[in-house]
Design an enzyme around this catalytic site. Structure first.
Site, short mmCIF file in Angstrom:
data_model
loop_
_atom_site.label_atom_id
_atom_site.label_comp_id
_atom_site.label_asym_id
_atom_site.label_seq_id
_atom_site.Cartn_x
_atom_site.Cartn_y
_atom_site.Cartn_z
N ASN A 1 -10.12 0.65 0.53
CA ASN A 1 -9.08 0.46 1.54
C ASN A 1 -9.58 0.81 2.93
OD1 ASN A 1 -7.44 -0.15 -0.61
ND2 ASN A 1 -5.81 1.28 -0.05
N ASN B 1 -8.15 0.93 7.06
CA ASN B 1 -7.05 0.82 8.01
C ASN B 1 -7.44 1.43 9.35
OD1 ASN B 1 -4.58 0.39 9.22
ND2 ASN B 1 -3.51 1.99 8.11
N SER C 1 -12.18 4.27 5.77
CA SER C 1 -12.65 4.32 7.16
C SER C 1 -13.32 5.65 7.45
CB SER C 1 -11.48 4.12 8.12
OG SER C 1 -10.86 2.87 7.94
N ASP D 1 0.85 -1.19 0.00
CA ASP D 1 0.00 0.00 0.00
C ASP D 1 0.88 1.25 0.00
OD1 ASP D 1 -2.36 1.49 0.15
OD2 ASP D 1 -2.35 1.48 2.35
N HIS D 2 0.64 2.15 -0.93
CA HIS D 2 1.37 3.43 -1.01
C HIS D 2 2.89 3.24 -0.99
CE1 HIS D 2 -2.03 6.21 -0.87
NE2 HIS D 2 -2.58 5.37 -0.01
N GLY E 1 -8.85 5.68 2.02
CA GLY E 1 -9.47 6.39 3.13
C GLY E 1 -10.89 5.93 3.38
#
Length: 293
Positions: free
Chosen positions: A230, A232, A211, A85-86, A209
Site C-alpha cells: 500500500n 499513500n 511509503s 482501505d481500512h 505503510g
C-alpha cells in the site's frame, strides 16, 4: 480487462515473486494519475479509498463510479480493482452494495474473536458477489483516517485463524506504520514475516505503510511473501512538493503566469498530478509488477 476483483492478480503476484501496488486516491486528478501510471507500466493495480477520502469525494458510490467511469473513458486495459482501505464493518458492507470489487475489513482494533467473526461475515457477503477481501491482524502503527494503531507484530495463531475465515489476502503487522517513518524506526521485522509465511504457505501478505520503507526492505519482504504493497503518503508528499514549487514560481512571476492563465486549476495542479504519476510508476518498478497485466 478493466474493473476486476483483486483476488486473482494478487495471488498471481504471490505465486510469481512480485507485488502489486495498492494506491490510495483522493479525487479525480489523483485517480487519473494512478491509472495513467498503471497503463504506462502495464501493471495491475488496486485504486483504494480510505473511509475519509471516500467521504471527501462525496461518498462510496460517487468514488466507485468516478474510478469506474475513468477506467472506461481513459481506455484503460490493465486490471483495476476498486478497493476499500481500512474499512469498518458497516463501511465494508456499504462498499459491497455500491460496487467496489475489493474490500478491506479492518477489525484489528477489536478483540480477536470479534475481528474474526465480523471478517467471516464480510467474506460471506463479498464472495457471494465475487468481491475479494483483505483483513488485518496485528495493528499497523500510526493513524489511518481515525483508526489508530500503536504497531505490533501479528500473532501467528491469529493470522492463521484469520486466513481460515476465507479472506483472500492478509494485512499483518511486521513493524510497519502508516505515515512518515520516524528517524529511530527499527525497520521491518523480516524474521517475523518469514515465520508468518511459513505458517501460511503461498498465501498473499499485504504490506501497509509502504511509503518511506527502504526499497531493499520492500523487495526483501516481497521475496518472503508480500504480494500487495500500500502506498499513500509518498504520493501525497510528491503532490504537495510539486504544487508548492509551482505556487512559489507563480508568486515570483505573477504577471507572466496570469497572462498565461496558469491560475486555471487544471494548469495550477498539473505539476502535482504529474508528480503523483511519476511516484506511482517508480513504485511499480520497485514492486516488480511492470508488464504483469
Amino acid at each position: 480487462m478493466a474493473i476486476v476483483s483483486a483476488e486473482k492478480f494478487v495471488q498471481a503476484a504471490r505465486d510469481n515473486g512480485y507485488a502489486v501496488g495498492g494506491f490510495n486516491t483522493n479525487n479525480l486528478e489523483w485517480t487519473q494519475a494512478i491509472l495513467r501510471a498503471a497503463e504506462a507500466k502495464k501493471a495491475p493495480v488496486l485504486i483504494q479509498t480510505s473511509m475519509g477520502a471516500a467521504k471527501y469525494m462525496g461518498g462510496y458510490k460517487v468514488a466507485r463510479n468516478l474510478i469506474a467511469n475513468l477506467v472506461e473513458s481513459m481506455g484503460i486495459t490493465v486490471p483495476v480493482a476498486i478497493h476499500l482501505d481500512h474499512g469498518h464493518y458497516e463501511d465494508a458492507l456499504e462498499c459491497i452494495e455500491v460496487g467496489y470489487t475489493s474490500i478491506m475489513f479492518d477489525g484489528s482494533h477489536l478483540p480477536v474473536e470479534e475481528n474474526l467473526k465480523l471478517a467471516k461475515e464480510v467474506v460471506e457477503k463479498a464472495h457471494a458477489k465475487g468481491i475479494s477481501v483483505e483483513a488485518e491482524v496485528g495493528t499497523i502503527g500510526g493513524e489511518e483516517d481515525g483508526i489508530i494503531g500503536k504497531g505490533e507484530l501479528a500473532p501467528i495463531e491469529d493470522a492463521k485463524a484469520m486466513v481460515e475465515t476465507g479472506i483472500d489476502f492478509l494485512a499483518a503487522g511486521i513493524g510497519n506504520i502508516h505515515g512518515p517513518y520516524p528517524v529511530n524506526w527499527e525497520g521491518l521485522d523480516l524474521d517475523h514475516l518469514q515465520k508468518l509465511t511459513e505458517a501460511l504457505p503461498g498465501f498473499p501478505i499485504v504490506l501497509h505503510g509502504g511509503s518511506g520503507i527502504p526499497d531493499e526492505q520492500i523487495q526483501a519482504a516481497i521475496k518472503l511473501g508480500v504480494a500487495k504493497v500500500n502506498v499513500n503518503t509518498e504520493c501525497q508528499i510528491a503532490f504537495a512538493n510539486a504544487t508548492r514549487k509551482f505556487a512559489r514560481d507563480y508568486e515570483a512571476n505573477e504577471a507572466e503566469y496570469d497572462k498565461k492563465k496558469l491560475f486555471d486549476p487544471r494548469k495550477f495542479l498539473a505539476d502535482g498530478v504529474k508528480a503523483i504519476q511519476a511516484s506511482v510508476e517508480e513504485r511499480i518498478d520497485v514492486f516488480g509488477s511492470e508488464g504483469k497485466a
